[in-house]
Design a protein around this motif. Structure first.
Motif, PDB file in Angstrom:
ATOM      1  N   PHE A 340       1.342  26.980 -36.413  1.00  0.00           N
ATOM      2  CA  PHE A 340      -0.087  27.305 -36.302  1.00  0.00           C
ATOM      3  C   PHE A 340      -0.813  26.277 -35.428  1.00  0.00           C
ATOM      4  CE2 PHE A 340      -0.047  29.800 -40.528  1.00  0.00           C
ATOM      5  CZ  PHE A 340       0.394  30.922 -39.864  1.00  0.00           C
ATOM      6  N   LEU A 341      -0.387  24.983 -35.546  1.00  0.00           N
ATOM      7  CA  LEU A 341      -0.994  23.963 -34.676  1.00  0.00           C
ATOM      8  C   LEU A 341      -0.671  24.228 -33.205  1.00  0.00           C
ATOM      9  CD1 LEU A 341      -0.385  20.707 -36.749  1.00  0.00           C
ATOM     10  CD2 LEU A 341      -2.594  21.748 -36.213  1.00  0.00           C
ATOM     11  N   ALA A 345      -3.269  24.889 -30.334  1.00  0.00           N
ATOM     12  CA  ALA A 345      -3.275  24.146 -29.072  1.00  0.00           C
ATOM     13  C   ALA A 345      -3.230  25.093 -27.879  1.00  0.00           C
ATOM     14  CB  ALA A 345      -2.095  23.183 -29.024  1.00  0.00           C
ATOM     15  N   GLY A 346      -2.449  26.164 -27.985  1.00  0.00           N
ATOM     16  CA  GLY A 346      -2.404  27.147 -26.901  1.00  0.00           C
ATOM     17  C   GLY A 346      -3.756  27.824 -26.682  1.00  0.00           C
ATOM     18  N   GLU A 348      -6.649  26.465 -27.437  1.00  0.00           N
ATOM     19  CA  GLU A 348      -7.519  25.461 -26.828  1.00  0.00           C
ATOM     20  C   GLU A 348      -7.225  25.329 -25.331  1.00  0.00           C
ATOM     21  OE1 GLU A 348      -6.858  21.973 -29.051  1.00  0.00           O
ATOM     22  OE2 GLU A 348      -8.256  22.505 -30.673  1.00  0.00           O
ATOM     23  N   ASP A 349      -5.901  25.373 -24.976  1.00  0.00           N
ATOM     24  CA  ASP A 349      -5.567  25.354 -23.547  1.00  0.00           C
ATOM     25  C   ASP A 349      -6.190  26.555 -22.824  1.00  0.00           C
ATOM     26  OD1 ASP A 349      -4.144  23.054 -23.911  1.00  0.00           O
ATOM     27  OD2 ASP A 349      -2.194  24.054 -24.037  1.00  0.00           O
ATOM     28  N   LYS A 350      -6.154  27.703 -23.474  1.00  0.00           N
ATOM     29  CA  LYS A 350      -6.757  28.885 -22.875  1.00  0.00           C
ATOM     30  C   LYS A 350      -8.268  28.704 -22.713  1.00  0.00           C
ATOM     31  CE  LYS A 350      -6.850  33.057 -21.263  1.00  0.00           C
ATOM     32  NZ  LYS A 350      -6.239  33.353 -19.942  1.00  0.00           N
ATOM     33  N   LYS A 351      -8.889  28.079 -23.715  1.00  0.00           N
ATOM     34  CA  LYS A 351     -10.324  27.820 -23.611  1.00  0.00           C
ATOM     35  C   LYS A 351     -10.603  26.881 -22.439  1.00  0.00           C
ATOM     36  CE  LYS A 351     -14.175  25.616 -26.032  1.00  0.00           C
ATOM     37  NZ  LYS A 351     -14.304  24.552 -25.025  1.00  0.00           N
ATOM     38  N   ASP A 352      -9.783  25.798 -22.329  1.00  0.00           N
ATOM     39  CA  ASP A 352      -9.961  24.876 -21.204  1.00  0.00           C
ATOM     40  C   ASP A 352      -9.745  25.597 -19.869  1.00  0.00           C
ATOM     41  OD1 ASP A 352     -10.434  22.899 -23.038  1.00  0.00           O
ATOM     42  OD2 ASP A 352      -8.391  22.091 -22.984  1.00  0.00           O
TER      43      ASP A 352
END
Length: 584
Positions: A340-341, A345-346, A348-352
């Motif tokens: 799940f972490l 993180a994936g 969040e990477d997509k958000k970035d």
């Protein structure tokens, strides 16, 4: 004796105009106006004693030599008026009249003086008419050149008007509307694309919130406050595609995971759950087929699926478990949380990634908008310049056209004045020649009436004028004219002046163009890829009156023609960012 003849001479002392000579009328009776100066031979051939007497009668009426005319009347017997007879009586009473050849000689001398005066008047008329012709023809030529120049200026202005109209039509009707249309399309595309990115970003942010809840539900702490979330995994084949899908058999966790909306997060979730399911199977965890065709939801409760199909990837939860499902229970909590972490993180990477895409798109849209607006501004500026040129050229055309008409009307006035003066000159010349011939005719008749004595006399005869060199080639100078005696006078009219001086080469001198020194070369307009350097020089004296024209007043040459290609140069590395995971 050579007498210097001055062109500007006071004529008040000469007799008035002698008009009415029927000799001249006979010569020019078939012409509407005087267009030709008759020769002396033509006038003498048509002159009779009666016509000569009429000419002298007109001279007598002007008040000239009344006593002389009375003497002639007494000798020739032509007393035609009371005034003439009264003058004749007055001459007889107050003075002793000469007799014989003495009287004829006196009359001859007086006739010679009158012939000299008539000849002088004729020559002065020649000079006056010559000067007028020269000045008037120069004026008419100058006006014709002015008309020609005005017409050339009008033609050039018209060409500039047509050029300006062509450019204005292209800019107003084609280029400017197209650029404005491209700007509108660019803005609309940017708004649509940015709105789509923001929508995706909102979904990703919502998915991050979901993952926060999921992580809270899967906390693996040993304290009493920690939730006992130990879900099982159910692996099934999808109803339509036949691909396997892993479901979480835990109502709070499954409900939370069902709220994930972004396709990337869903794919990452399925990948992580599939890996976790396979790891559980490898560790020897229990895996079994369900007893019935449909799993009973009594243990876990009803599994609610609240998902939508995605065109790129069908929904992971698009069917209920069937007899092809297998169950893996009691997964490792730490492994599940790590998965799940990773999924978080994936996301969040997509958000970035979306944030960077938004930033880049904003920059690209701003740059594209500024570029298009700059193109529109440049086009509008060019349009204004061509509109200004159109107005200037139109004004120049109107001024040149008006100047052409005014100069043309002036030329008509000059031609009218020229024709009128030419006619007057022609009439005066013929009149003076008629007077001279009349005097010569009467002088001859006087000697015929005196008997058998033959008196030889000759009037002075001279050559035509010979022109000398002008003192200057332009700008106005003086010219000497001379003539020589062909027949010396013998009891006849004396010789006229043998020298004359007149102005010449009155046209202004040509003025050549004078240029200043070249300025230094300007800086190159570009550092690479090819630029231009320029230098100029000023015009000190403009050419005039056919002088040499100016040469080039500006020069340009290429510079910095080397290519602009260069190796990439990077800045130093910035500091390392934080790790995306605490471990694993």
């Amino acid at each position: 004796v050579q007498v210097h003849l001055v062109i500007q001479i006071e004529m008040a002392g000469f007799p008035g105009h002698i008009l009415g000579s029927f000799v001249l009328l006979a010569l020019l009776s078939n012409e509407a106006c005087c267009t030709r100066v008759a020769t002396k031979e033509e006038i003498m051939a048509a002159t009779t004693t009666e016509s000569a007497w009429v000419t002298l009668g007109n001279t007598f009426k002007s008040g000239l030599r009344k006593e002389f005319l009375a003497l002639l009347q007494s000798r020739l017997g032509h007393v035609s008026s009371k005034e003439s007879r009264a003058n004749l009586r007055a001459v007889t009473q107050h003075q002793a009249e000469p007799t014989g050849y003495a009287a004829v000689d006196k009359a001859r001398d007086m006739l010679n003086e009158m012939m000299e005066e008539a000849q002088m008047k004729g020559e002065l008329e020649e000079v006056k008419c010559f000067e007028f012709d020269r000045k008037q023809e120069a004026l008419m030529e100058e006006v014709r050149q002015d008309v020609s120049m005005a017409n050339e200026q009008a033609a050039a202005a018209r060409a500039e008007i047509l050029e300006a109209q062509e450019h204005i039509d292209h800019l107003e009707l084609e280029q400017l509307p197209q650029q404005k249309k491209e700007l509108v399309q660019h803005n609309q595309e940017c708004m649509t694309y940015i709105a789509d990115l923001r929508h995706q970003r909102d979904i990703v942010i919502a998915d991050l919130g979901v993952m926060e809840n999921v992580l809270k539900l899967t906390d693996c702490g040993d304290d009493a406050a920690a939730p006992a979330a130990k879900p099982d995994f159910l692996q099934c084949e999808r109803c339509r595609s036949g691909k396997r899908a892993v479901l979480v058999q835990h109502h709070p966790v499954g409900k939370a995971l069902a709220q994930i909306r972004s396709p990337e997060a869903r794919r990452a979730l399925q990948t992580g759950l599939s890996q976790l399911y396979d790891e559980q199977a490898e560790d020897g965890s229990e895996s079994q087929e369900p007893d019935n065709a449909t799993l009973s939801p009594s243990r876990w409760g009803e599994v609610v699926l609240n998902v939508s199909d995605v065109p790129e990837e069908p929904d992971a939860y698009d069917c209920l478990p069937d007899n092809k499902c297998t169950l893996a229970s009691n997964p490792n909590c730490e492994r599940l949380r790590d998965k799940f972490l990773l999924i978080q993180a994936g996301i969040e990477d997509k958000k970035d990634e979306l944030d960077e895409m938004l930033s880049n798109k904003h920059r690209e849209c701003k740059e594209g908008k500024e570029n298009l607006e700059a193109q529109i501004a440049a086009t509008e500026d060019a349009l204004k310049k061509w509109q200004t040129k159109l107005a200037t050229s139109t004004e120049a055309l109107n001024e040149a056209s008006l100047e052409s008409h005014l100069k043309n009307n002036h030329h008509k006035e000059l031609v009218t004045d020229y024709s009128k003066t030419q006619e007057e000159c022609c009439s005066n010349k013929n009149m003076f020649k008629s007077e001279l011939c009349a005097l010569e005719k009467i002088r001859g008749e006087l000697y015929k009436m005196e008997g058998d004595k033959i008196e030889f006399f000759a009037d002075c005869d001279v050559t035509d004028w010979t022109e000398g060199e002008c003192s200057v080639s332009c700008g106005g100078g003086m010219q000497q004219l001379v003539r020589s005696i062909v027949v010396h006078p013998n009891k006849g009219a004396a010789c006229p002046p043998l020298q004359m001086e007149r102005s010449c080469n009155l046209d202004p001198c040509p003025v050549d163009c004078e240029l200043g020194d070249w300025s230094g070369w300007s800086g190159c307009s570009s550092e690479c890829g090819g630029g231009v350097e320029q230098r100029t020089r000023d015009v000190k004296v403009q050419p005039a009156h056919g002088g040499d024209s100016c040469g080039e007043t500006s020069e340009a040459k290429a510079c910095n023609i080397q290519a602009c290609d260069a190796d990439c140069e990077l800045s130093d590395w910035n500091e390392w960012g934080t790790c995306s995971k605490a471990c694993g």
